[in-house]
Design an enzyme around this catalytic site. Structure first.
Site, mmCIF file in Angstrom:
data_model
loop_
_atom_site.group_PDB
_atom_site.id
_atom_site.type_symbol
_atom_site.label_atom_id
_atom_site.label_comp_id
_atom_site.label_asym_id
_atom_site.label_seq_id
_atom_site.Cartn_x
_atom_site.Cartn_y
_atom_site.Cartn_z
ATOM 1 N N CYS A 198 14.694 -7.546 -25.401
ATOM 2 C CA CYS A 198 14.078 -9.076 -26.034
ATOM 3 C C CYS A 198 13.332 -9.519 -24.847
ATOM 4 O O CYS A 198 12.715 -11.420 -25.509
ATOM 5 C CB CYS A 198 15.799 -9.409 -25.614
ATOM 6 N N ARG B 235 20.894 -23.670 -22.164
ATOM 7 C CA ARG B 235 20.632 -22.744 -21.564
ATOM 8 C C ARG B 235 21.244 -22.916 -20.607
ATOM 9 O O ARG B 235 20.768 -23.277 -19.666
ATOM 10 C CB ARG B 235 19.174 -22.074 -21.262
ATOM 11 N N ARG C 93 10.445 -15.440 -32.012
ATOM 12 C CA ARG C 93 11.478 -16.715 -31.486
ATOM 13 C C ARG C 93 10.937 -17.831 -31.699
ATOM 14 O O ARG C 93 11.206 -18.744 -32.961
ATOM 15 C CB ARG C 93 11.282 -17.163 -30.094
ATOM 16 N N GLN D 160 17.830 -15.207 -30.039
ATOM 17 C CA GLN D 160 16.722 -14.272 -29.888
ATOM 18 C C GLN D 160 17.460 -12.802 -31.041
ATOM 19 O O GLN D 160 16.669 -12.635 -31.645
ATOM 20 C CB GLN D 160 17.400 -13.350 -28.408
ATOM 21 N N ASP E 277 17.782 -4.100 -23.250
ATOM 22 C CA ASP E 277 17.851 -5.573 -22.356
ATOM 23 C C ASP E 277 18.274 -5.277 -20.767
ATOM 24 O O ASP E 277 18.491 -3.531 -20.467
ATOM 25 C CB ASP E 277 18.935 -6.330 -22.848
ATOM 26 N N HIS F 291 23.484 -14.762 -26.752
ATOM 27 C CA HIS F 291 21.950 -15.670 -27.101
ATOM 28 C C HIS F 291 21.399 -15.390 -28.555
ATOM 29 O O HIS F 291 20.945 -14.798 -29.214
ATOM 30 C CB HIS F 291 20.633 -14.139 -26.625
HETATM 31 N N1 CP Z 1 13.833 -13.073 -24.303
HETATM 32 C C1 CP Z 1 13.767 -14.239 -23.919
HETATM 33 O O1 CP Z 1 14.653 -15.300 -24.033
HETATM 34 O O2 CP Z 1 13.478 -14.498 -22.583
HETATM 35 P P1 CP Z 1 13.378 -15.737 -21.744
HETATM 36 O O3 CP Z 1 14.490 -15.613 -20.475
HETATM 37 O O4 CP Z 1 11.696 -16.267 -20.901
HETATM 38 O O5 CP Z 1 13.203 -17.229 -22.143
HETATM 39 N N1 NVA Z 2 20.242 -10.357 -21.428
HETATM 40 C C1 NVA Z 2 19.765 -11.234 -20.387
HETATM 41 C C2 NVA Z 2 18.906 -11.559 -21.835
HETATM 42 C C3 NVA Z 2 17.331 -12.641 -20.979
HETATM 43 C C4 NVA Z 2 16.944 -13.528 -22.255
HETATM 44 C C5 NVA Z 2 20.274 -12.097 -19.942
HETATM 45 O O1 NVA Z 2 21.483 -12.945 -19.663
HETATM 46 O O2 NVA Z 2 19.408 -12.606 -18.377
#
Ligand code: CP
Ligand code: NVA
Length: 320
Positions: free
Chosen positions: A261, A103, A289, A133, A221, A130
């Site tokens: 999400c 990530r 997930r 997700q 989101d 993502h």
């Molecule tokens: N939706 C999601 O990816 O959650 P986190 O950022 O908590 O991993």
């Molecule tokens: N769009 C958000 C998604 C988090 C799961 C971000 O990138 O922070």
């Protein structure tokens, strides 16, 4: 050749279907206490340069349930790109573990890791995409409706990483996708163009009503994604007309679902009554997930022989 899981645009329709079916099978095992050690003895390295609740816990717990082990690496631990180059991190991890989940901010880092790693790399979120997700979200809708064919998914808010992954999914799966965003916050132009070339039915509009009218699911989101904190004040102003609330849900089909999400900024992109209401699928999405990512990990690591993907009763741990 090793396989990675970086973008939903890389998957074929058959691969989507395989992952959905396998995730459903793994999920059904839960009542018997996860009798599926498909990845006994395997190790996952999880590189996190941004915070996480769902991604971290579902990958770590998922690996344990599959009989393997997960190592959590924080930005302070490895300093990827500062203490050590991305390529060197990839080469070293490839000697010790079986799988990498990353990530990070720049999508180029995910691609570079994958290029230099000799083991599969999973994109656990970049600024661009993502995919874990949205695969779990599609699976969640499939569970609810029994099909994706003909569904209209509305996305209200930022044309961000999650929205881009929805567009990639729409280029492979038979639903239509309509995104309502403020001018200047559209999704990635290349992703959109490629998806349309492949026949994706995607509408981008600035009108919430146009996107949501007749929708089977309304997705939102956060307005401020991780890494955009310095834009918070401006974004909160610009996105104000794009809140998902009861009035917006009333524009969708009467039994439409609402999806997010998470994490949610309650009172910004979504109101409490909608997020916690009977149309909300958010906890199903979060749960899925786990199941979907387990399917991804098994698919990446046990792809060589068809028999590797046989149902869990055939998955004995390796003999000593
Ligand atoms: N939706 C999601 O990816 O959650 P986190 O950022 O908590 O991993
Ligand atoms: N769009 C958000 C998604 C988090 C799961 C971000 O990138 O922070």
């Amino acid at each position: 050749m090793k396989r990675d899981f970086i973008s939903l645009a890389d998957l074929t329709r058959e691969q989507f279907e395989h992952l959905f079916a396998f995730a459903a099978r793994l999920k059904a095992d839960r009542k018997d206490g996860w009798p599926h050690p498909f990845l006994a003895g395997k190790t996952l390295a999880m590189i996190f340069e941004k915070p996480s609740l769902r991604t971290r816990v579902t990958f770590e717990a998922g690996m344990v349930q599959l009989g393997g082990y997960a190592v959590y690496l924080s930005p302070q631990d490895i300093g990827m790109g500062s203490r050590e180059s991305v390529a060197d991190v990839a080469r070293n991890l490839s000697r010790w573990v079986d799988l990498i989940m990353v990530r990070t901010f720049s999508h180029a880092v995910v691609l570079e890791l994958a290029r230099h790693a000799t083991i599969p790399v999973i994109n656990g979120l970049s600024d661009l995409l993502h995919p874990c997700q949205v695969l779990a979200d599609c699976f969640t809708l499939l569970e609810q409706y029994g099909r994706l064919d003909g569904l209209k998914i509305a996305f209200v808010g930022d044309g961000n990483n999650v929205a881009n992954s929805w567009i990639n999914a729409a280029s492979r799966l038979p639903f239509s996708f309509a995104l309502a965003c403020p001018p200047g916050y559209e999704p990635d132009a290349d992703i959109l163009a490629r998806a349309r070339q492949r026949g994706a039915r995607v509408t981008i509009t600035h009108s919430v009503e146009e996107a949501v009218r007749g929708a089977d699911a309304v997705y939102t989101d956060v307005w401020v994604s991780m890494g955009q904190e310095q834009e918070r004040a401006r974004r909160r102003e610009v996105f104000r007309p794009y809140q998902v609330n009861a009035a917006v849900m009333a524009m969708a089909k009467p039994r439409a679902f609402v999806m997010h999400c998470l994490p949610a900024h309650r009172g910004e992109e979504i109101t409490d009554d909608v997020l916690d209401g009977p149309q909300s699928l958010v906890l199903e999405q979060a749960e899925n997930r786990l199941h979907v990512q387990k399917a991804i990990m098994v698919w990446l690591l046990r792809q060589r022989r068809k028999s590797d993907m046989t149902p869990p009763e055939a998955a004995e741990p390796p003999r000593p």
